[in-house]
Design a protein around this motif. Structure first.
Motif, PDB file in Angstrom:
ATOM      1  N   PRO A  63      -5.176  10.138  -3.458  1.00 27.56           N
ATOM      2  CA  PRO A  63      -6.077   9.116  -3.389  1.00 27.56           C
ATOM      3  C   PRO A  63      -7.437  10.083  -2.817  1.00 27.56           C
ATOM      4  O   PRO A  63      -7.190  11.323  -2.132  1.00 27.56           O
ATOM      5  CB  PRO A  63      -5.712   8.017  -2.129  1.00 27.56           C
ATOM      6  CG  PRO A  63      -4.549   8.191  -1.967  1.00 27.56           C
ATOM      7  CD  PRO A  63      -3.613   9.385  -2.478  1.00 27.56           C
ATOM      8  N   SER A  73      -5.594  11.930   9.411  1.00 28.34           N
ATOM      9  CA  SER A  73      -4.175  12.093   9.073  1.00 28.34           C
ATOM     10  C   SER A  73      -3.873  11.761   7.617  1.00 28.34           C
ATOM     11  O   SER A  73      -3.915  10.837   7.107  1.00 28.34           O
ATOM     12  CB  SER A  73      -2.953  12.357  10.716  1.00 28.34           C
ATOM     13  OG  SER A  73      -1.936  11.233   9.725  1.00 28.34           O
ATOM     14  N   GLY A  74      -2.630  12.706   7.128  1.00 30.32           N
ATOM     15  CA  GLY A  74      -1.992  12.889   6.061  1.00 30.32           C
ATOM     16  C   GLY A  74      -1.539  10.676   5.972  1.00 30.32           C
ATOM     17  O   GLY A  74      -1.968  10.182   4.817  1.00 30.32           O
ATOM     18  N   GLY A  75      -0.684  10.693   6.396  1.00 29.69           N
ATOM     19  CA  GLY A  75      -0.772   8.843   6.999  1.00 29.69           C
ATOM     20  C   GLY A  75      -1.520   8.292   6.800  1.00 29.69           C
ATOM     21  O   GLY A  75      -1.263   6.929   6.403  1.00 29.69           O
ATOM     22  N   GLN A  76      -2.648   8.357   8.034  1.00 28.34           N
ATOM     23  CA  GLN A  76      -3.377   7.412   8.101  1.00 28.34           C
ATOM     24  C   GLN A  76      -4.512   7.502   7.047  1.00 28.34           C
ATOM     25  O   GLN A  76      -4.770   6.174   6.807  1.00 28.34           O
ATOM     26  CB  GLN A  76      -4.816   8.375   9.498  1.00 28.34           C
ATOM     27  CG  GLN A  76      -3.761   8.269  10.637  1.00 28.34           C
ATOM     28  CD  GLN A  76      -5.098   8.697  11.825  1.00 28.34           C
ATOM     29  OE1 GLN A  76      -5.635  10.104  11.030  1.00 28.34           O
ATOM     30  NE2 GLN A  76      -4.476   9.040  12.834  1.00 28.34           N
ATOM     31  N   ARG A  77      -4.629   8.806   6.264  1.00 25.23           N
ATOM     32  CA  ARG A  77      -5.398   8.298   4.569  1.00 25.23           C
ATOM     33  C   ARG A  77      -4.827   7.093   3.623  1.00 25.23           C
ATOM     34  O   ARG A  77      -5.280   6.620   3.084  1.00 25.23           O
ATOM     35  CB  ARG A  77      -5.601   9.290   4.292  1.00 25.23           C
ATOM     36  CG  ARG A  77      -6.992  10.506   3.948  1.00 25.23           C
ATOM     37  CD  ARG A  77      -6.480  11.898   3.427  1.00 25.23           C
ATOM     38  NE  ARG A  77      -6.552  12.746   4.719  1.00 25.23           N
ATOM     39  CZ  ARG A  77      -6.312  13.599   4.225  1.00 25.23           C
ATOM     40  NH1 ARG A  77      -6.247  14.551   3.372  1.00 25.23           N
ATOM     41  NH2 ARG A  77      -6.619  15.225   5.846  1.00 25.23           N
ATOM     42  N   ARG A 135      -2.905   5.647   4.592  1.00 23.99           N
ATOM     43  CA  ARG A 135      -2.285   3.659   4.718  1.00 23.99           C
ATOM     44  C   ARG A 135      -4.522   3.071   4.821  1.00 23.99           C
ATOM     45  O   ARG A 135      -4.272   1.562   4.314  1.00 23.99           O
ATOM     46  CB  ARG A 135      -2.197   3.934   6.891  1.00 23.99           C
ATOM     47  CG  ARG A 135      -1.417   3.802   6.821  1.00 23.99           C
ATOM     48  CD  ARG A 135      -1.267   3.749   8.480  1.00 23.99           C
ATOM     49  NE  ARG A 135      -0.312   4.942   8.897  1.00 23.99           N
ATOM     50  CZ  ARG A 135       0.488   4.260  10.491  1.00 23.99           C
ATOM     51  NH1 ARG A 135      -0.514   3.961  11.247  1.00 23.99           N
ATOM     52  NH2 ARG A 135       1.259   5.555  10.582  1.00 23.99           N
TER      53      ARG A 135
END
Ligand SMILES: Nc1ncnc2c1ncn2[C@@H]1O[C@H](COP(=O)(O)OP(=O)(O)OP(=O)(O)O)[C@@H](O)[C@H]1O
Ligand SMILES: Nc1ncnc2c1ncn2[C@@H]1O[C@H](COP(=O)(O)OP(=O)(O)OP(=O)(O)O)[C@@H](O)[C@H]1O
Ligand SMILES: [Mg+2]
Lengths: 572, 585
Positions: free
Chosen positions: B417, B472-476, B478
């Motif tokens: 993304p 952070s990677g996970g926040q991105r 989401r």
């Protein structure tokens, strides 16, 4: 400003360029006045040509000297400028180099590129486009006065007065009318670059989200502002081009009008009347350069500001001697009450983390998204420095290490690896420029890319494309893994190395990795609890705090871990 | 110079016509000006005329001066404005082309090079049009007019000037060829440097990790030095041409001055004519001298223009450009028939003869080892990849479909993304400009991003920076999911939606996706099989071929790749892990 210091090495060249500029202008003045004197004298039908010999020689001299000097002036001026730009560019890179990716992106890479590119391009005009016209105008004025005195002191005074006025109008008017637009040009160009970077890098996403129209509209908006600024400048430019002609020729016209009177009252010898006309023309040319100089002065100051701002970015490492000696054995990694504050508005991302990674242990680090795991990796590699506390590698705080020496101990697979627009070999050889083909192939096999490599028609010399576009997600991660394995570092840090891999390959890659890395320390960040049997220890990070650490068996019952795992058994 | 510029850009034509007109007028006024000035000076000098005797000449002179000032000012503005217009036009075209064409098709210069061309290169072209090109026109018109003026007053000087004339073009051509070669090299060096630099900025951390970042400083210096050397080489040629032109001009001026001086002595010429010649001769050479001085500026822009046109024209027409739209609202059935995709430089096709059909509103899961062609299969739907075979959407061939419309029917979460610099809200609004705050909150909640947004000091007005670096990677991930939820499209495409997510978020996401699926067609790639247990159809890809197709329940029972993937956890008897792999076991 700091960036002027860089010119010290060739200050004499700078001065030479300025002097050459003034001399060239002087020669022009000489040529114009002697040639008109020559024909005026000739019109008196002197008895012998010998009487004209001096002006004839003078005309030839001035003509040749003007050409030669102009050549030298241009040559030296540009050479100095390019040297200066070269040094500035190097200094800018050196100022950038210690910054972390986050800090770079906070500037936006498009903006940084503008500073290193078109801002420097603007600064190129400082000497040739600004300082020289200024010097020529100022010193030229004195020269004109001297020459004018030969004609008539009153006329000389008048000429100087008019020149001063013209100079003030040209510089003041241009500065006043153009400097805002010309400043804007610099910032708008940076904005435009930033947007185009996003257009190019985000191309696939722009198509997938079908936002091409809005992205282009945004760019058009900047473009329109740029266009408006340029139109403002073109208006000023047009007006002052006219004004320059008006001042040069109109000034001469006025001077002639006064001269006619002076001839009549006997204050000016008729012979000198044609000379007056030519001197007037030549001397107004001296101030003609001030217009463009001050029109672009806004860009110059803005570009200068932006460049010096970057040059002044704070030095990162603590002052004092830095350790360069490598650790003799596998070093311990210790976090000693580490806190980290980052971002705008600033946020505390790590709170008082105290933790040790003993030599040769294999440790899994787990925790929810945004806990600070990746940040911890960057601290370990010295890419970030703690706000409080210390991260110690082999007993030395990362602030005390020479960054390159420190990083020799640590190989990292980042969460989002970067693959360069180069061949597979060039990307891998970053880790070890001397690596043989066999070593590269071995590393790729260890990362689970053996069969992929075999089907590449160009093998190791396959280009990987911009940011690894020709790699699938899992392949990219594994290329990064191979690259890290190739680096012979005692501490291996893996940030979700198997994200994008299917479970079969994941297990295979991890099993081989851990068994091969028995003599190395491994820090492994993961969200999958599936392969935890492969490691010795486990640590749990939550909201920037180290919640617990210990053997895998015990930590499996940790409430946070339990919570993560319980979710897995929810009925679908 | 590239004739394509004049053929394609109407502003360039207007620029040429306007400048031609202005400089012809200017040339004529220049002669008139010299003539009146000479009359005036001669009257005062030789006939001791007082103001009254020369008033008409003086006023005429002033009028000519004012007229010339107006013409020159206007033509400067004309040139600048039109150059800016050409710039905007070309930049728009070029950026549109960049979006339209697959980067593989663009023979892939580095992004940095494209960027440099799009910004600085077009800017250089503007300099060419605003500074160099007008000079070309002036050079083509003014000397001729001035020469005619000379001939009328004093044909001897006119012929003398003519004698030096052949030297000029010969010299210009000689120099032009040299400089052209040198400047091509120089533009290439500059482009390469800037392309490289963008990479260095983005990959700086990687360079640091491998101890290569400081070495770059030497590389930067070396390249800048190389640039200085090549630039000085072209400049030397350009300046040398200037020197020679200047010498020709100066010497000819001196020659003419001395010659008319001698003829004056013998009364062969009037002082008035002599003075006029003296004023006019420099004007004859001035355009050439200035052309020589601006030669270098011109070259860079001309190079940039031909590179731009080469890039824009060297492209094959984009894959599809049909007009068809499907009856709304979707979803529609999808089918791939005999689909083969080959990437340049790969022996094996990324997909070979894939045939697959999915009913309207059905849910497809794509699984398979890394590199088996899963993302490629989805990418074909974007209409951006060249392929063989057919893709049918609601029975219509993708190649006949109005692509912009079709793209507006899909919501994507890609494998990588991309985020735009700006706040979280701006990123959401970019995909759904009219979304209400409630809708955005809902989307963030569904993607498991609401709590984290709440935790940021400025909520969803927190800037996330270029490429979302501050997340952070996970926040991105989401946020990418939230975008897709917000888009509300009949076809939803998820490429590894749960990558980088923690397990708690992942299982919340499974529920949200179940809600999203209602009434939509979804296509999902997943490595964690938990994500695909609800699919109507699972396709297992292996080395670009369809290995298995069926419902999850069928596939679980058959021996094969799906079963192997599922069993990957089982040998260790780890119940949790197995559940994680497929909660429906
Ligand atoms: N450069 C930055 N500026 C501001 N905040 C940042 C920056 N980088 C990270 N953060 C914030 O720090 C927190 C920790 O981020 P980090 O990337 O370390 O998380 P993580 O544990 O690796 O998460 P994930 O599992 O999602 O990868 C996040 O809340 C993130 O928003
Ligand atoms: N632009 C490209 N040029 C050349 N080869 C490519 C390109 N894009 C993908 N490939 C190759 O095509 C194959 C399939 O890629 P694809 O991205 O479809 O795999 P995938 O199944 O999605 O893998 P992953 O699960 O790792 O994401 C890979 O081997 C990859 O190297
Ligand atoms: Mg992370």
């Amino acid at each position: 400003m700091r960036f002027f210091k860089l010119t010290q090495a060739y200050r004499s060249l700078v001065i030479a360029a300025l002097i050459l500029g003034v001399l060239t202008a002087a020669m022009n003045l000489g040529l114009q006045s002697t040639s008109s004197y020559l024909i005026a004298k000739a019109a008196q039908h002197p008895s012998t040509i010998l009487l004209l010999w001096v002006p004839i020689v003078a005309v030839r001299f001035f003509a040749t000297a003007r050409a030669g000097l102009r050549y030298l002036d241009r040559y030296v001026g540009h050479d100095v400028t390019l040297r200066w730009i070269r040094d500035l560019k190097t200094a800018l890179y050196q100022a950038l180099e210690p910054l972390s990716t986050a800090e770079l992106k906070a500037h936006h890479s498009g903006d940084l590129l503008t500073r290193l590119g078109s801002d420097l391009e603007s600064l190129q005009n400082l000497l040739v486009g600004f300082a020289e016209p200024l010097a020529v105008a100022m010193l030229g004025l004195g020269l004109v006065f001297l020459v004018g005195l030969l004609l008539n002191p009153w006329l000389a005074g008048l000429l100087i007065l008019m020149l001063l006025l013209a100079g003030l109008v040209m510089s003041g008017g241009n500065w006043h009318l153009a400097h805002l637009a010309s400043r804007q040009l610099v910032t708008l160009r940076a904005q435009l670059t930033a947007r185009v970077v996003e257009l190019i890098h985000g191309r696939t996403e722009i198509l997938a989200l079908n936002v091409a129209d809005t992205v282009h509209r945004d760019i058009d908006q900047v473009e329109a502002q740029l266009d408006a600024a340029k139109r403002r400048l073109s208006r000023v430019s047009g007006v002052f081009t006219g004004v320059t002609v008006l001042i040069t020729w109109g000034g001469m016209w006025l001077l002639l009008a006064v001269g006619i009177r002076a001839v009549h009252t006997g204050h000016l010898r008729p012979l000198l009347f044609p000379v007056l006309a030519m001197i007037a023309l030549a001397s107004f040319e001296l101030v003609g350069g001030l217009g463009p100089a001050f029109r672009d002065a806004g860009s110059l100051t803005e570009a200068g500001r932006r460049v010096s701002e970057l040059l002044a970015s704070a030095p990162h490492q603590a002052p004092g001697p830095q350790r360069t000696a490598r650790a003799t054995s596998v070093p311990a990694v210790q976090f000693d009450r580490v806190s980290l504050v980052m971002g705008t508005p600033s946020q505390k991302i790590l709170h008082d983390v105290t933790w040790e990674l003993p030599p040769r242990r294999h440790v899994a680090l787990v925790g929810p998204n945004g806990a600070g795991k990746s940040t911890l990796v960057q601290l370990t590699a010295g890419l970030l420095l703690p706000t409080d506390g210390a991260v110690r590698i082999d007993g030395t705080a990362t602030t005390q290490w020479d960054p390159e020496a420190l990083r020799q101990h640590i190989a990292v697979v980042p969460q989002f690896p970067y693959v360069f627009h180069a061949t597979l070999r060039q990307n891998l050889c970053l880790a070890d420029p001397q690596a043989t083909d066999a070593m590269l192939t071995q590393a790729l096999q260890d990362a689970g890319l053996g069969s992929w490599l075999e089907q590449l028609s160009q093998g190791l010399d396959t280009p990987l494309g911009e940011r690894g576009t020709s790699l699938s997600g899992g392949e990219m991660k594994r290329v990064a893994l191979a690259r890290a394995l190739l680096k012979d570092a005692p501490v291996l840090v893996l940030d979700e190395p198997t994200e994008g891999l299917d479970p079969v390959s994941e297990r295979a890659v991890l099993a081989r990795l851990f068994s091969r890395a028995r003599s190395r320390t491994v820090l492994w960040i993961t969200h999958s609890l599936a392969n935890l049997d492969l490691v010795d220890e486990m640590a749990v990070l939550d909201q920037g705090r180290l919640v617990d650490q210990g053997p895998v068996g015990r930590l499996r019952t940790h409430p946070l871990v339990q919570q993560l795992m319980r979710y897995q058994t929810l009925p679908s | 110079m590239d004739s394509r510029l004049w053929r394609k850009v109407s502003a360039a034509k207007r620029l040429t016509v306007g400048l031609g007109l202005a400089s012809t007028l200017n040339g004529m006024f220049l002669v008139g000006q010299a003539w009146t000035l000479a009359r005036l000076v001669s009257a005062v000098y030789l006939h001791h005329a007082f103001w009254a005797g020369v008033a008409s000449d003086a006023w005429a002179l002033l009028a000519l001066i004012v007229a010339r000032a107006a013409i020159l000012g206007a033509s400067e503005k004309w040139a600048l404005d039109h150059a800016a217009a050409v710039e905007s036009h070309l930049r728009r075209e070029f950026l549109q082309a960049l979006t339209r064409h697959h980067p593989g098709a663009l023979n892939s210069p580095e992004s940095g090079e494209l960027l440099h061309l799009a910004v600085q290169g077009i800017e250089d072209l503007e300099v060419f049009l605003a500074r160099y090109f007008p000079q070309v026109i002036v050079t083509a018109t003014v000397p001729a007019i001035v020469w005619l003026g000379l001939m009328v007053r004093d044909w001897v000087s006119g012929l003398l000037v003519l004698l030096t004339l052949p030297l000029i073009p010969v010299f210009m051509v000689l120099i032009g060829q040299q400089a052209d070669k040198a400047s091509k090299r120089q533009v290439a060096v500059l482009n390469r440097m800037s392309g490289h630099f963008l990479e260095v900025i983005h990959g700086l951390d990687t360079l640091k990790l491998f101890g290569q970042s400081r070495r770059e400083a030497t590389a930067v210096r070396r390249q800048s030095e190389e640039f200085r050397r090549t630039t000085m080489k072209t400049l030397r040629i350009a300046f040398l041409s200037g020197l020679v032109l200047e010498l020709i001009a100066s010497l000819s001026m001196a020659f003419v001055a001395v010659a008319i001086g001698l003829r004056l002595i013998h009364g062969l010429i009037s002082f008035q004519s002599a003075f006029m010649v003296l004023v006019l001769v420099p004007e004859f050479y001035l355009p050439w001298r200035q052309l020589g001085a601006k030669f270098h500026d011109g070259l860079k822009g001309a190079q940039a223009a031909s590179m731009l046109f080469d890039l824009m024209e060297g492209q094959p027409a984009p894959a599809s450009g049909g007009q068809a739209r499907l009856p709304a609202p979707g979803p529609w059935p999808l089918a791939w028939r005999d689909l083969t995709v080959r990437y340049a430089g790969r022996e094996r096709p990324a997909l070979s003869r894939v045939t697959l059909a999915l009913g309207a509103g059905q849910h497809l899961a794509i699984v398979g080892p890394s590199g088996s062609g899963k993302s490629t299969l989805l990418q074909t739907l974007l209409g951006d990849l060249p392929y063989d075979g057919d893709i049918l959407i609601g029975g219509v061939n993708l190649k006949d479909l109005d692509l912009t419309w079709w793209r507006s029917q899909m919501a994507w979460v890609t494998q990588r993304p991309y985020f735009f610099a700006g706040t979280i809200r701006e990123n959401l609004q970019r995909v759904a400009p009219d979304a209400s705050p409630d809708a955005m909150e809902w989307a963030l909640r569904e993607a498991g991003a609401w709590e984290l947004v709440q935790r940021f000091p400025r909520g969803w007005d927190t800037p996330i920076g270029q490429e979302g670096y501050a997340l952070s990677g996970g926040q991105r991930q989401r946020l990418a999911l939230a975008r897709a939820f917000l888009m509300n499209r009949p076809v939803v495409i998820f490429d590894e939606p749960s990558q980088n997510l923690d397990l708690a978020t992942e299982s919340a996401l499974m529920e949200a996706m179940a809600r999203l699926r209602q009434g939509r067609t979804t296509l999902t790639i997943a490595h964690r099989l938990a994500t695909v247990a609800h699919a109507d159809l699972v396709v297992v890809l292996d080395h670009g071929e369809v290995a298995q197709v069926g419902t999850p329940a069928d596939l679980r029972r058959q021996p094969g790749l799906y079963r192997t993937l599922l069993d990957a956890y089982a040998p260790r008897g780890d119940e949790d892990a197995l559940l994680q792999a497929d909660p429906s076991v």
